[in-house]
Design an enzyme around this catalytic site. Structure first.
Site, PDB file in Angstrom:
ATOM      1  N   GLY A 176     -36.340  29.455   6.451  1.00 22.33           N
ATOM      2  CA  GLY A 176     -35.891  30.086   5.205  1.00 22.33           C
ATOM      3  C   GLY A 176     -36.501  31.450   5.001  1.00 22.33           C
ATOM      4  O   GLY A 176     -36.698  32.198   5.954  1.00 22.33           O
ATOM      5  N   ARG A 179     -40.614  34.439   1.137  1.00 25.02           N
ATOM      6  CA  ARG A 179     -41.144  34.115  -0.185  1.00 25.02           C
ATOM      7  C   ARG A 179     -41.418  32.611  -0.296  1.00 25.02           C
ATOM      8  O   ARG A 179     -42.494  32.164  -0.686  1.00 25.02           O
ATOM      9  CB  ARG A 179     -40.155  34.553  -1.267  1.00 25.02           C
ATOM     10  N   VAL A 180     -40.431  31.835   0.084  1.00 24.09           N
ATOM     11  CA  VAL A 180     -40.624  30.379  -0.005  1.00 24.09           C
ATOM     12  C   VAL A 180     -41.564  29.897   1.102  1.00 24.09           C
ATOM     13  O   VAL A 180     -42.287  28.918   0.938  1.00 24.09           O
ATOM     14  CB  VAL A 180     -39.266  29.639   0.043  1.00 24.09           C
ATOM     15  N   GLU A 198     -39.965  29.353  10.174  1.00 25.80           N
ATOM     16  CA  GLU A 198     -38.958  30.201  10.803  1.00 25.80           C
ATOM     17  C   GLU A 198     -38.363  31.051   9.691  1.00 25.80           C
ATOM     18  O   GLU A 198     -37.536  30.571   8.904  1.00 25.80           O
ATOM     19  CB  GLU A 198     -37.894  29.328  11.486  1.00 25.80           C
ATOM     20  N   CYS A 233     -30.542  34.897  10.458  1.00 26.65           N
ATOM     21  CA  CYS A 233     -31.883  35.480  10.527  1.00 26.65           C
ATOM     22  C   CYS A 233     -32.024  36.471  11.675  1.00 26.65           C
ATOM     23  O   CYS A 233     -32.882  37.346  11.638  1.00 26.65           O
ATOM     24  CB  CYS A 233     -32.932  34.377  10.675  1.00 26.65           C
TER      25      CYS A 233
END
Lengths: 466, 494
Positions: A176, A179-180, A198, A233
């Site tokens: 993801g 930030r998370v 990742e 990504c």
């Protein structure tokens, strides 16, 4: 939930393979509907092919190699511990958590789960709620095909994820945003849980002027708009090229986009839509920002109802614009120009390390310089995104783009603990190890540890280099 | 003049920030990339060990009353061995590893390149202050990073010596030492590092507490970590073995390793009720042979590091549940911070001494009816850094390996795996994450970058839209990488 010893057999992997054979064969039609409703992907799109085919291929590789992967690795011992033998044993970590994402909701859920299962763990999968159809399909299929006592799906949003993150896991695998990623790692720290993150970043593509322009452009398009319309990504995020070359490149891109997606790309069935209205608004505000809106040289069209944005190219947006600060994750492509193509290296290194960096050139010197000096998760020379299909390569980020890696045997390793084992026998016990300590004993131990036969003989004879 | 010095020595967040920026600037210049720079630093470390052996032994004696042999063997020789191995293998380690590609990406070639992470932080521990500072440093240098070493303030003489010697022998623009305690460490932890390597002896503040703090600080910057922590390393002693040898090996792994103050020291023993008496007798005999009738006076035993730990250990001994279980030793000398090798038999599992990592010269022995019961006892606790088994029973050995998870395992000995550089040294679960030693040190401080090389020829139009059914079938076949599948598809037979 972790059943001691149970997960060490290969049977659960065979079960996983059945699911995919089945899915692929008869349920692919259902999947197509789901995918196309969800992301408006055409029937004949690589999304379905790539996700399912890659997952199946991962499974097949694991099935083929698992016996080999599960074997302990012999390790060399030295005089210091003679007589002894040593090996490295791969053991499961225990109960692991896989948190997946929305853009490749099938493969990015199942591939890590394959790794977890092959390494012998019990696993909980939390698919992304932003891809609800796939999430519920995974929940249903896993229940039907896999060993429910050891493999579970937990659907939900922030609340459910937070509840999961409060538990003690033996590993957390998160795909993801950075930030998370921080939130996940902070939660993991409370239990000393190791993580694989990742994440993403701004994947740059540097384009030299000595390239085969047609092939380059096709590969850029394949690595941007063909990849979930930039929502990947490893999508090309932005391009760097020389001031001189930019006009030719833009022209070629314009032609290429038309060739692939037609004169009105908004009508093309071969482009995914934007996943949600949130992301649509996000991308719109990136585009409409006063610093960049007048830098559009191709595209710019949008349709809010259909959540579609056309392939859009910008030329020379300012470095402090939002477009150049955050990961775009959409069909917008800024082109930044520099005087000399070598300047691109410093430009890339001035930003957080990306997940992948791309370089198109025929210049060996530039190629070597780039490979040595640009730090990124992975790198492809003269193409885009292909490295994900090479399972002999670790796939993962560095710095802001993540930590840890997977694919192929790296998946197995990511979910294993490598336990060092040293075997000794009761013979060959050297009293030199034991107190009371004397200078002679010290000399001898030193000699043994240095491993030199000559030193040992000298020490035994009472001489030494002390 | 004094005020100016005082100002200069305050190491706060701002100072830490300046320091890390300096390091990054020099790192960016590419100086650490060269093989020559790395080799020169490694060779200087060897030189430093040779030229200052006495100083190092003295510092260790001041900090821990560490016997000279232990200092020479466990701290100096091991560091020099690490260096020698790195010097010998560095060229090979630095070489890219070719990776196989398949038909899916034909024509292409691929490799995995090891590159430095950047600026790394190494936080060391007090029990092997030289080894646990230098060994990770060697890995960080070999991998081409810039680094800051924060030695433990609980071993002040060693810390000061490292702060003095490292700038003399190594490139101080890229390798820096920051001395200090909690506030300096916190200032450092607020910075963004490319890796943090933390070795924590399990302190009385709680097992893994500082490890958690380090990881949480690292999480703010998405910094990967190696945490070398501790745990209760169990020793299972079966019957039918050479009890004298087993005993000696246990003693040397326990009291011969900094008097039990080592992360991989045998923490407690589990044996059968039948064997326990024989084991205790053997331990008593050998302990007396090694350390004499007055072990408090023995020069071959380290002292307890400080009064805090001394108090912690005596508290463990004086707990009501266990004070009556002492079968050997128990003597203490507070003034000299010494506790004699002490054995306890049959302590309850809910006693303090069985709850936390002992990290001292106390050895509880638990008894079970059958030896296999020991596995459940071990599994009821957190995963230790090391687990030891003494047995000649092949089946028991296999069962142990299958069911007991630990950082590392040694069969029929203790602690020796530390010296085997071909195996990774690290923990799992509460005992840590990541590993090092040998090439694993180089890997711990490297990023493994995957690189795929393609040329402009061999461009398959099937990748590109508009998509047709035929293209899709071929794409499916290509991803399998299977030659026959691809051929069949090309011939339209799929």
């Amino acid at each position: 939930m972790y059943l001691d010893g149970k997960k060490r057999s290969s049977t659960s992997v065979i079960t996983t393979d059945e699911i995919f054979a089945c899915v692929y064969g008869t349920k692919s039609f259902i999947l197509y509907h789901l995918f196309s409703n969800h992301l408006c992907i055409a029937y004949l799109s690589p999304q379905r092919v790539i996700q399912i085919a890659m997952v199946k291929s991962s499974c097949e590789e694991a099935l083929k190699e698992l016996k080999q992967w599960m074997k302990p690795e012999k390790a060399k011992t030295s005089m210091a511990t003679y007589p002894s033998s040593a090996e490295i044993v791969s053991e499961p970590l225990g109960a692991v958590l896989v948190i997946s994402t929305w853009n490749y909701p099938f493969s990015l859920s199942v591939k890590p789960v394959i790794g977890a299962i092959t390494a012998g763990n019990a696993v909980a999968l939390k698919p992304s709620e932003i891809a609800p159809a796939t999430s519920s399909l995974l929940s249903k299929l896993f229940e039907e095909y896999l060993d429910r006592s050891a493999v579970r799906v937990v659907e939900g949003g922030v609340l459910e994820t937070t509840a999961l993150l409060e538990q003690k896991w033996d590993k957390i695998f998160y795909t993801g945003s950075p930030r998370v990623g921080r939130i996940v790692m902070t939660a993991a720290a409370k239990h000393l849980t190791p993580v694989v993150l990742e994440l993403g970043g701004k994947c740059p593509a540097v384009i030299d002027s000595d390239v085969d322009l047609q092939v380059t452009v096709r590969r850029i398009i394949a690595g941007k708009w063909q990849l979930n319309n930039g929502q990947a990504c490893i999508s090309v995020d932005y391009i760097i090229t020389t001031k001189e070359f930019a006009p030719k490149l833009i022209d070629a891109l314009r032609k290429g986009i038309e060739e692939f997606f037609g004169t009105d790309p908004m009508e093309s069935k071969d482009i995914s839509r934007i996943v949600s209205s949130n992301h649509f608004s996000r991308l719109e505000s990136l585009m409409d920002n006063y610093k960049v809106f007048n830098k559009i040289v191709v595209g710019g069209q949008r349709n809010q109802k259909k959540l579609k944005i056309a392939p859009t190219i910008f030329l020379d947006v300012p470095g402090d614009s939002q477009l150049m600060q955050e990961e775009i994750f959409g069909p917008l492509l800024p082109i930044i120009t520099v005087e000399n193509v070598e300047d691109s290296i410093d430009l890339i290194n001035s930003k957080p390390k990306p997940l992948t960096a791309y370089l198109f050139t025929n210049n060996e010197k530039l190629k070597n310089n780039f490979v040595q000096s640009v730090s990124s998760g992975g790198m492809v020379i003269n193409d885009t995104v292909l490295h994900v299909t090479v399972s002999s390569l670790p796939f993962g980020g560095v710095g802001e783009s993540g930590m840890g890696s997977y694919h192929g045997k790296f998946s197995f390793d990511a979910f294993s603990h490598k336990k060092a084992v040293l075997y000794r026998s009761f013979s060959g016990d050297a009293s030199v190890r034991y107190p009371p300590y004397t200078p002679e004993k010290q000399k001898l131990i030193r000699a043994v540890m240095n491993g030199g036969i000559f030193d040992i003989i000298l020490a035994l004879m009472g001489w030494s280099r002390d | 003049m004094a005020t100016k010095e005082e100002e200069n020595t305050v190491f706060d967040v701002k100072a830490a920030n300046v320091l890390t920026q300096e390091l990054r600037d020099v790192f960016a210049s590419g100086k650490t990339r060269s093989y020559e720079w790395r080799i020169s630093q490694l060779k200087s470390i060897v030189k430093m060990c040779d030229e200052h052996e006495e100083d190092i032994v003295d510092a260790l004696r001041l900090d821990l009353s560490k016997p000279q042999l232990e200092s020479i063997v466990y701290e100096l020789t091991m560091v020099k061995n690490s260096c020698a191995l790195a010097i010998k293998e560095l060229k090979r380690w630095m070489m890219p590893e070719k990776a196989k590609t398949t038909l899916t990406t034909f024509p292409s070639s691929a490799e995995v390149l090891s590159e430095p992470l950047g600026a790394v932080l190494i936080i060391s521990a007090w029990n092997y202050p030289f080894l646990l500072s230098m060994d990770p440093l060697i890995g960080a240098i070999a991998a081409g990073n810039a680094m800051v070493l924060k030695p433990s303030e609980l071993a002040p003489a060693s810390s000061a010596l490292l702060a003095k010697l490292l700038p003399e022998y190594l490139d101080c623009s890229l390798i820096k030492v920051v001395e200090g305690a909690v506030s300096e460490t916190s200032a450092l932890l607020e910075q963004k590092w490319d890796k943090i390597f933390y070795t924590g002896s399990s302190s009385f503040l709680g097992n893994g507490r500082v490890g958690r703090i380090v990881m949480a600080a690292a999480a703010k910057h998405l910094t990967p970590v190696v945490l070398e922590l501790g745990g209760k390393s169990p020793v299972v002693v079966d019957s039918g073995i050479d009890i004298q040898i087993a005993t000696r090996r246990i003693i040397v792994g326990k009291w011969g390793c900094n008097n039990g103050q080592a992360c991989i020291s045998p923490d407690y023993i589990i044996t059968t009720k039948d064997c326990a008496e024989k084991l205790v007798d053997s331990l008593k005999k050998e302990l007396e042979a090694f350390y004499g009738k007055n072990p408090l006076e023995s020069k071959d035993l380290s002292r307890i590091v400080n009064s805090n730990h001394f108090a912690r250990l005596t508290k463990l001994l004086d707990e009501d549940k266990v004070s009556g279980k002492i079968v050997y030793g128990g003597e203490r000398d507070e003034a000299n911070l010494r506790i004699a090798p002490t054995i306890l038999l049959g302590v309850p599992q809910n006693s303090l001494i069985m709850k936390e990592e002992i990290f001292g010269p106390l050895l509880p022995i638990l008894t079970v009816s059958k030896i296999e019961d020991s596995f459940d006892i071990i599994k009821s606790g957190t995963k230790p850094l090391a687990a030891y088994l003494f047995t000649n029973n092949k089946k028991l050995k296999e069962q142990f390996l299958m069911s007991v998870s630990a950082g590392g395992v040694v069969i029929n000995d203790t602690t020796l795996h530390l010296a085997v550089h071909s195996v990774p040294f690290g923990g799992v679960g509460e005992s840590g994450m990541g590993s090092y030693h040998g090439k694993f040190s180089f890997d711990a401080f490297s990023h493994k970058k995957a690189v795929v090389y393609r040329s402009f020829v061999g461009d398959a139009s099937l990748r590109y839209p508009p998509y047709t059914l035929g293209k899709l079938r071929l794409m499916k076949a290509l991803i399998t990488g299977n030659f026959w599948t691809i051929l069949r598809t090309l011939l339209g037979m799929s």
